[in-house]
Design a protein around this motif. Structure first.
Motif, mmCIF file in Angstrom:
data_model
loop_
_atom_site.group_PDB
_atom_site.id
_atom_site.type_symbol
_atom_site.label_atom_id
_atom_site.label_comp_id
_atom_site.label_asym_id
_atom_site.label_seq_id
_atom_site.Cartn_x
_atom_site.Cartn_y
_atom_site.Cartn_z
ATOM 1 N N SER A 93 0.798 -1.216 0.000
ATOM 2 C CA SER A 93 0.000 0.000 0.000
ATOM 3 C C SER A 93 0.838 1.277 0.000
ATOM 4 N N TRP A 94 2.161 1.165 0.225
ATOM 5 C CA TRP A 94 2.950 2.398 0.334
ATOM 6 C C TRP A 94 4.330 2.343 -0.302
ATOM 7 N N ALA A 95 4.925 1.157 -0.466
ATOM 8 C CA ALA A 95 6.356 1.071 -0.814
ATOM 9 C C ALA A 95 6.653 1.389 -2.276
ATOM 10 N N ARG A 96 5.670 1.352 -3.156
ATOM 11 C CA ARG A 96 5.841 1.715 -4.566
ATOM 12 C C ARG A 96 6.964 0.932 -5.241
ATOM 13 N N GLY A 97 7.050 -0.356 -4.923
ATOM 14 C CA GLY A 97 8.050 -1.220 -5.535
ATOM 15 C C GLY A 97 9.358 -1.317 -4.789
#
Length: 523
Positions: free
Chosen positions: A283-287
């Motif tokens: 939900s937050w790390a963007r890969g």
């Protein structure tokens, strides 16, 4: 080293002069639940998450230095973010310690943790929690249940073979098999757990777990200890763990309570602290992965809130290109904003969890399952280096095989049960036919998937049950045709797999597909 729980009353104050912002207009038509989730997502920016993780990692590092000889273990997946290097990892789920779901799950025995603790004299496990608690339920109840069940199973095993406890334990004449829970677990729940311990011990014995090996390594009973950022430790009185009459499992909750600090300000910019920021990374790390974060930690932390997102995107893409050029698994990362265009919300597929071992290697290893000529691994290896003769690739990416002989490679793009409830079941006949063709010739077969933790484990489980006897000897399916497979058989074979593939984390949906296939299989 007991936790002192401080209860503080909080009084909600009305907002002073609420400004008629666009956020108020946005949330006017929402339910209270959706509005609160929206506000929370806005606060949980990428920079706030990474800065909070880095802040908590300093505490983890300080505790790890108190007992540097003890190995540091990450509880997947959240715990992986809170230190640069781990000796190993484990998988204790908080749901197994929830009040209405108390259980001892034989699919997640984590016996390698007990073996590691026996070899090193103890270990430290790192995790965190978002929910305002000082410790996650995995540490408050799941792990204490686990230590108690193992202690009683070992005691029962030693009594059965008539081996006095004091012959195996040089420092303790009595084996402590009692239930040790933290002070904040109520007595009613403690009684409920205690009433189930013997039943769980029986389940452990029936599962076929190798209790004898653990018994031979553990000289003292396992016992959990709890350390959080509110624990008071006198540095000039840190006890020597060798002096304790138990093998310590030190549970480090990296999260700071929200009443410690919420808003932080540096010389350049301010940021909001997020407890348990490493949780729910999709939900937050963007890969971004833990490995990629720690390889670029200071660049990311010093970039500030305005530049952090672009920095992460650059590092993720650079890493993807680097791995793609070497034939490794390198899926394109896609960021999917919500309907409200909340840029911090992201979605990406096929992110693999990585862990830095003490030898500096990636945690993506190939695990040979005893003497079966069968291995579990993640995709993207130079398989010749591991003496692999044939590869069964269950990843969506078909271009990850490095074997020259195309006949020794089969690609089955199996989807996770969350996206297709029958994908694994449909592909198992082809997987078993390929495995049978090569294993009967004495070939060494590697079954791989994106992360080597779920689909490949389930495929290997189906192969073991279908083509090997209970001793792990290949018999071309003779024993499988003569017996009716039960869930207990499945559980016992899965424990055999997990004994070697310590990163195994098969999902319930995929295991269900394997069982349904085996019960109705005709080939």
């Amino acid at each position: 080293m007991e936790e002192v729980i401080v209860h503080q009353e909080t009084h909600l104050q009305p907002l002073q002069n609420p400004r008629p912002s666009s956020m108020a207009e946005e949330t006017a038509s929402m339910s209270i639940y959706r509005a609160s989730r929206t506000i929370k997502r806005r606060q949980s920016s990428l920079y706030n998450s990474l800065r909070s993780i880095h802040e908590d990692s300093i505490f983890v590092s300080e505790i790890a230095q108190l007992w540097p000889e003890l190995p540091l273990v990450a509880n997947l997946r959240c715990g992986l973010w809170y230190a640069k290097k781990f000796h190993s990892n484990c998988y204790f789920k908080s749901t197994d310690g929830h009040t209405n779901n108390l259980s001892f799950n034989t699919s997640r025995l984590n016996l390698h943790v007990a073996i590691l603790a026996g070899q090193k004299g103890g270990c430290m496990i790192v995790d965190s929690t978002r929910k305002g608690k000082r410790f996650p339920d995995s540490m408050s109840k799941t792990i204490p249940i686990w230590t108690c069940v193992l202690n009683r199973a070992i005691q029962k095993y030693r009594n059965k073979i008539n081996t006095p406890i004091d012959e195996l334990s040089s420092s303790s004449s009595q084996w402590d098999s009692s239930l040790h829970l933290p002070l904040w677990v109520p007595d009613t729940e403690k009684s409920r757990i205690e009433s189930n311990i013997n039943k769980w011990v029986n389940q452990l014995e029936e599962s076929g777990a190798d209790i004898s090996s653990i018994s031979s390594l553990l000289k003292k009973p396992l016992r959990p200890l709890w350390i959080s950022q509110k624990t008071v430790i006198w540095l000039n009185e840190v006890p020597d763990y060798n002096s304790w009459d138990f093998t310590p499992i030190i549970l480090i909750s990296s999260s700071a309570s929200n009443d410690i600090y919420r808003q932080k300000t540096s010389s350049e910019f301010s940021w909001s602290y997020i407890a348990g920021a490493g949780d729910d990374e999709e939900s937050w790390a963007r890969g971004l992965t833990p490995l990629l974060f720690w390889n670029n930690v200071y660049d990311l932390i010093n970039s500030g809130p305005d530049l952090c997102n672009q920095k992460v995107a650059d590092f993720v893409e650079k890493d993807r290109v680097y791995r793609a050029q070497r034939g490794h698994n390198a899926p394109q990362i896609s960021i999917k904003p919500t309907k409200m265009e909340i840029k911090s919300s992201s979605h990406f597929q096929d992110q693999s969890l990585e862990i830095i071992m003490e030898n500096g290697d990636s945690g993506h290893l190939i695990y040979w399952l005893g003497l079966t000529n069968l291995a579990v691994c993640a995709t993207g290896y130079e398989f010749k280096a591991f003496d692999v003769d044939c590869v069964l690739n269950c990843d969506q990416n078909k271009d990850l095989c490095t074997l020259e002989d195309s006949k020794a490679h089969l690609h089955l793009p199996i989807m996770n049960s969350k996206f297709d409830r029958f994908s694994l079941q449909r592909n198992l006949p082809s997987a078993l036919h390929f495995a049978k063709l090569h294993l009967k010739r004495g070939k060494r077969l590697a079954v791989c998937c994106n992360n080597g933790e779920d689909i490949s484990v389930c495929v290997c489980l189906a192969i073991l049950i279908s083509l090997f006897n209970v001793e792990g000897v290949y018999d071309d399916g003779k024993s499988f045709k003569e017996t009716q497979i039960t869930k207990l058989d499945m559980r016992q074979r899965l424990i055999f797999v997990c004994k070697y593939a310590v990163n195994a984390r098969p999902s319930r949906g995929n295991l269900k597909q394997v069982f349904n296939f085996l019960v109705g299989a005709t080939y």
